[in-house]
Design an enzyme around this catalytic site. Structure first.
Site, PDB file in Angstrom:
ATOM      1  N   ASP A 164      18.715  67.293  55.149  1.00 58.64           N
ATOM      2  CA  ASP A 164      19.351  66.541  56.228  1.00 58.64           C
ATOM      3  C   ASP A 164      20.684  65.963  55.764  1.00 58.64           C
ATOM      4  OD1 ASP A 164      18.808  64.930  58.960  1.00 58.64           O
ATOM      5  OD2 ASP A 164      19.765  63.591  57.510  1.00 58.64           O
ATOM      6  N   TYR A 176      28.574  62.014  56.046  1.00 57.03           N
ATOM      7  CA  TYR A 176      28.131  61.798  54.662  1.00 57.03           C
ATOM      8  C   TYR A 176      29.121  62.407  53.662  1.00 57.03           C
ATOM      9  CZ  TYR A 176      23.586  60.945  56.947  1.00 57.03           C
ATOM     10  OH  TYR A 176      22.579  60.492  57.758  1.00 57.03           O
ATOM     11  N   LYS A 223      25.029  66.804  61.633  1.00 67.03           N
ATOM     12  CA  LYS A 223      25.152  65.946  62.821  1.00 67.03           C
ATOM     13  C   LYS A 223      26.611  65.790  63.238  1.00 67.03           C
ATOM     14  CE  LYS A 223      21.457  63.257  60.645  1.00 67.03           C
ATOM     15  NZ  LYS A 223      21.745  63.005  59.224  1.00 67.03           N
ATOM     16  N   HIS A 253      24.772  62.030  66.254  1.00 62.99           N
ATOM     17  CA  HIS A 253      24.444  61.014  65.246  1.00 62.99           C
ATOM     18  C   HIS A 253      24.081  59.645  65.857  1.00 62.99           C
ATOM     19  CE1 HIS A 253      25.115  60.488  60.684  1.00 62.99           C
ATOM     20  NE2 HIS A 253      24.238  59.585  61.108  1.00 62.99           N
TER      21      HIS A 253
HETATM   22  N1  LIG Z   1      20.603  59.506  61.642  1.00 62.93           N
HETATM   23  C1  LIG Z   1      20.923  58.384  61.044  1.00 62.93           C
HETATM   24  O1  LIG Z   1      21.556  57.519  61.632  1.00 62.93           O
HETATM   25  C2  LIG Z   1      20.507  58.147  59.650  1.00 62.93           C
HETATM   26  C3  LIG Z   1      19.960  59.169  58.915  1.00 62.93           C
HETATM   27  N2  LIG Z   1      19.592  58.970  57.613  1.00 62.93           N
HETATM   28  C4  LIG Z   1      18.986  60.116  56.886  1.00 62.93           C
HETATM   29  O2  LIG Z   1      17.726  59.724  56.384  1.00 62.93           O
HETATM   30  C5  LIG Z   1      17.689  59.917  54.971  1.00 62.93           C
HETATM   31  C6  LIG Z   1      16.747  58.934  54.306  1.00 62.93           C
HETATM   32  O3  LIG Z   1      17.121  57.604  54.585  1.00 62.93           O
HETATM   33  P1  LIG Z   1      17.799  56.614  53.508  1.00 62.93           P
HETATM   34  O4  LIG Z   1      18.522  55.580  54.271  1.00 62.93           O
HETATM   35  O5  LIG Z   1      18.536  57.403  52.524  1.00 62.93           O
HETATM   36  O6  LIG Z   1      16.566  55.839  52.876  1.00 62.93           O
HETATM   37  P2  LIG Z   1      15.145  56.163  52.205  1.00 62.93           P
HETATM   38  O7  LIG Z   1      14.146  55.342  52.953  1.00 62.93           O
HETATM   39  O8  LIG Z   1      14.920  57.609  52.051  1.00 62.93           O
HETATM   40  O9  LIG Z   1      15.312  55.479  50.789  1.00 62.93           O
HETATM   41  C7  LIG Z   1      16.211  55.924  49.821  1.00 62.93           C
HETATM   42  C8  LIG Z   1      16.247  54.888  48.707  1.00 62.93           C
HETATM   43  O10 LIG Z   1      14.956  54.735  48.154  1.00 62.93           O
HETATM   44  C9  LIG Z   1      14.977  55.061  46.760  1.00 62.93           C
HETATM   45  N3  LIG Z   1      13.755  55.862  46.521  1.00 62.93           N
HETATM   46  C10 LIG Z   1      13.550  57.157  46.875  1.00 62.93           C
HETATM   47  N4  LIG Z   1      12.328  57.562  46.499  1.00 62.93           N
HETATM   48  C11 LIG Z   1      11.750  56.513  45.871  1.00 62.93           C
HETATM   49  C12 LIG Z   1      10.493  56.323  45.244  1.00 62.93           C
HETATM   50  N5  LIG Z   1       9.601  57.321  45.215  1.00 62.93           N
HETATM   51  N6  LIG Z   1      10.234  55.122  44.711  1.00 62.93           N
HETATM   52  C13 LIG Z   1      11.140  54.127  44.755  1.00 62.93           C
HETATM   53  N7  LIG Z   1      12.353  54.233  45.332  1.00 62.93           N
HETATM   54  C14 LIG Z   1      12.662  55.423  45.894  1.00 62.93           C
HETATM   55  C15 LIG Z   1      16.238  55.859  46.538  1.00 62.93           C
HETATM   56  O11 LIG Z   1      16.733  55.627  45.239  1.00 62.93           O
HETATM   57  P3  LIG Z   1      17.376  56.784  44.283  1.00 62.93           P
HETATM   58  O12 LIG Z   1      18.153  57.721  45.157  1.00 62.93           O
HETATM   59  O13 LIG Z   1      18.232  55.971  43.358  1.00 62.93           O
HETATM   60  O14 LIG Z   1      16.239  57.453  43.592  1.00 62.93           O
HETATM   61  C16 LIG Z   1      17.162  55.238  47.581  1.00 62.93           C
HETATM   62  O15 LIG Z   1      17.726  54.039  47.109  1.00 62.93           O
HETATM   63  C17 LIG Z   1      19.167  59.747  54.584  1.00 62.93           C
HETATM   64  O16 LIG Z   1      19.435  60.160  53.272  1.00 62.93           O
HETATM   65  C18 LIG Z   1      19.825  60.527  55.673  1.00 62.93           C
HETATM   66  O17 LIG Z   1      19.705  61.924  55.417  1.00 62.93           O
HETATM   67  C19 LIG Z   1      19.723  57.741  57.032  1.00 62.93           C
HETATM   68  C20 LIG Z   1      20.298  56.694  57.700  1.00 62.93           C
HETATM   69  C21 LIG Z   1      20.739  56.818  59.063  1.00 62.93           C
HETATM   70  O1  LIG Z   2      23.289  58.307  58.935  1.00 62.71           O
HETATM   71  C1  LIG Z   2      23.933  57.286  58.758  1.00 62.71           C
HETATM   72  C2  LIG Z   2      24.465  56.876  57.477  1.00 62.71           C
HETATM   73  O2  LIG Z   2      25.852  56.863  57.512  1.00 62.71           O
HETATM   74  C3  LIG Z   2      26.472  56.209  58.605  1.00 62.71           C
HETATM   75  C4  LIG Z   2      27.559  55.283  58.179  1.00 62.71           C
HETATM   76  O3  LIG Z   2      28.430  55.896  57.291  1.00 62.71           O
HETATM   77  C5  LIG Z   2      25.441  55.503  59.450  1.00 62.71           C
HETATM   78  O4  LIG Z   2      26.027  54.938  60.571  1.00 62.71           O
HETATM   79  C6  LIG Z   2      24.430  56.499  59.885  1.00 62.71           C
HETATM   80  O5  LIG Z   2      23.398  55.942  60.562  1.00 62.71           O
END
Ligand SMILES: NC(=O)C1=CN([C@@H]2O[C@H](COP(=O)(O)OP(=O)(O)OC[C@H]3O[C@@H](n4cnc5c(N)ncnc54)[C@H](OP(=O)(O)O)[C@@H]3O)[C@@H](O)[C@H]2O)C=CC1
Ligand SMILES: O=C1CO[C@H](CO)[C@@H](O)[C@@H]1O
Length: 274
Positions: free
Chosen positions: A43, A48, A73, A106
């Site tokens: 994803d 990003y 997205k 998005h």
């Molecule tokens: N459509 C939208 O608006 C959005 C979409 N997204 C998508 O969703 C994905 C996931 O969401 P995201 O916000 O990244 O958050 P997550 O809930 O996936 O958490 C990621 C964080 O948790 C840590 N982590 C991962 N695995 C573990 C574990 N097993 N134990 C402890 N800590 C852990 C990672 O650290 P580290 O990397 O240092 O290991 C990182 O800091 C995004 O990467 C993106 O692709 C996210 C936000 C908004």
């Molecule tokens: O996927 C996401 C992470 O990045 C964006 C900001 O840069 C957020 O707004 C969005 O929800």
């Protein structure tokens, strides 16, 4: 690996890999590790700024294209019919692909009122065979209702913030009624409080699993699609290793009690940045 069947008949891995806040070079490393581990769904998003890095990992991996499920997205500033078609071509080029599996809006950015036009451009991409499925992110029920009324191709999923502290129960109910999947972003609460939750930790001890694995299991058993992000090789493996245990009905119920409607990101109606 479990697959779900989307409302257009396409299969999608229920567990994928997110890459928000990962720069190109690091994204290549992390996605390579994820593909080696067995993840097949990635994803990303234009905003990003790592589509190139993701594309490189895909190319280097040698995994057949048809075995992969790649999501990107359209960002807020590219909304509108013509802009979306252009933005899609640019994403595809950065990814080095000739189609994507899933293209998502998005954010609805409701103040600009152009998500229906944007979606209609995505319908064209779908009908032209350039994307295998289309969907949305961060849509509220009222936004989904407009798409269902004014457009022809049903979104396959709505990607929303969802974790034990933000269970999205109403959205889950609405989506289930309309054969739309909920996909959880920040499924691990961004590595925050939910991982330290007492209930989660007790369940983890019982199963000799980690809190992250318990939370991912809760999502999977809720029929939610999940895309945890990590750049840490051991966590990339840990998050994938969730198909050899099951939470009991009682444990699921305990997890459901944790909901407190607490967001990390903005409410979709307040996200009108272009
Ligand atoms: N459509 C939208 O608006 C959005 C979409 N997204 C998508 O969703 C994905 C996931 O969401 P995201 O916000 O990244 O958050 P997550 O809930 O996936 O958490 C990621 C964080 O948790 C840590 N982590 C991962 N695995 C573990 C574990 N097993 N134990 C402890 N800590 C852990 C990672 O650290 P580290 O990397 O240092 O290991 C990182 O800091 C995004 O990467 C993106 O692709 C996210 C936000 C908004
Ligand atoms: O996927 C996401 C992470 O990045 C964006 C900001 O840069 C957020 O707004 C969005 O929800």
């Amino acid at each position: 690996m479990d697959y779900v069947t989307l409302n257009n008949g396409i299969k999608m891995p229920q567990l994928g890999f997110g890459v928000w806040q990962v720069e190109n070079d690091e994204a290549t490393k992390a996605v390579s590790k994820a593909l080696e581990t067995g993840y097949r769904s990635i994803d990303t998003a234009m905003i990003y700024q790592n589509e190139k890095g993701v594309g490189k990992a895909i190319k280097d991996s040698g995994v057949p294209r048809e075995d992969l499920f790649i999501t990107t997205k359209v960002w807020n500033s590219d909304q509108g019919y013509e802009n979306t078609l252009r933005a899609f071509d640019e994403s595809l080029e950065r990814l080095g692909l000739d189609y994507v599996d899933l293209y998502l809006i998005h954010w609805p950015t409701p103040e600009f009122d152009d998500y229906v036009d944007t979606y209609k451009a995505m319908e064209k991409l779908y009908n032209d065979g350039r994307v295998k499925a289309i969907g949305v992110c961060n849509f509220e029920i009222e936004h989904l209702e407009r798409i269902l009324e004014e457009c022809e191709v049903k979104p396959v999923l709505n990607q929303v913030e969802c974790h034990p502290y933000l269970a999205q129960n109403e959205m889950k109910e609405f989506c289930a009624k309309h054969d739309i999947f909920v996909e959880a972003w920040s499924p691990l609460d961004q590595g925050g409080e939910a991982l330290r939750d007492e209930t989660v930790n007790k369940i983890a001890e019982t199963h000799q699993k980690t809190p992250a694995q318990v939370i991912l299991r809760w999502h999977l058993q809720n029929n939610t699609i999940v895309i945890p992000k990590s750049v840490t090789p051991s966590r990339i493996e840990e998050n994938f290793n969730v198909f050899d245990f099951e939470l009991t009905a009682e444990e699921m119920d305990g997890m459901h009690q944790l909901n407190r409607n607490r967001r990390n990101g903005p409410h979709p109606n307040d996200m009108n940045k272009r």
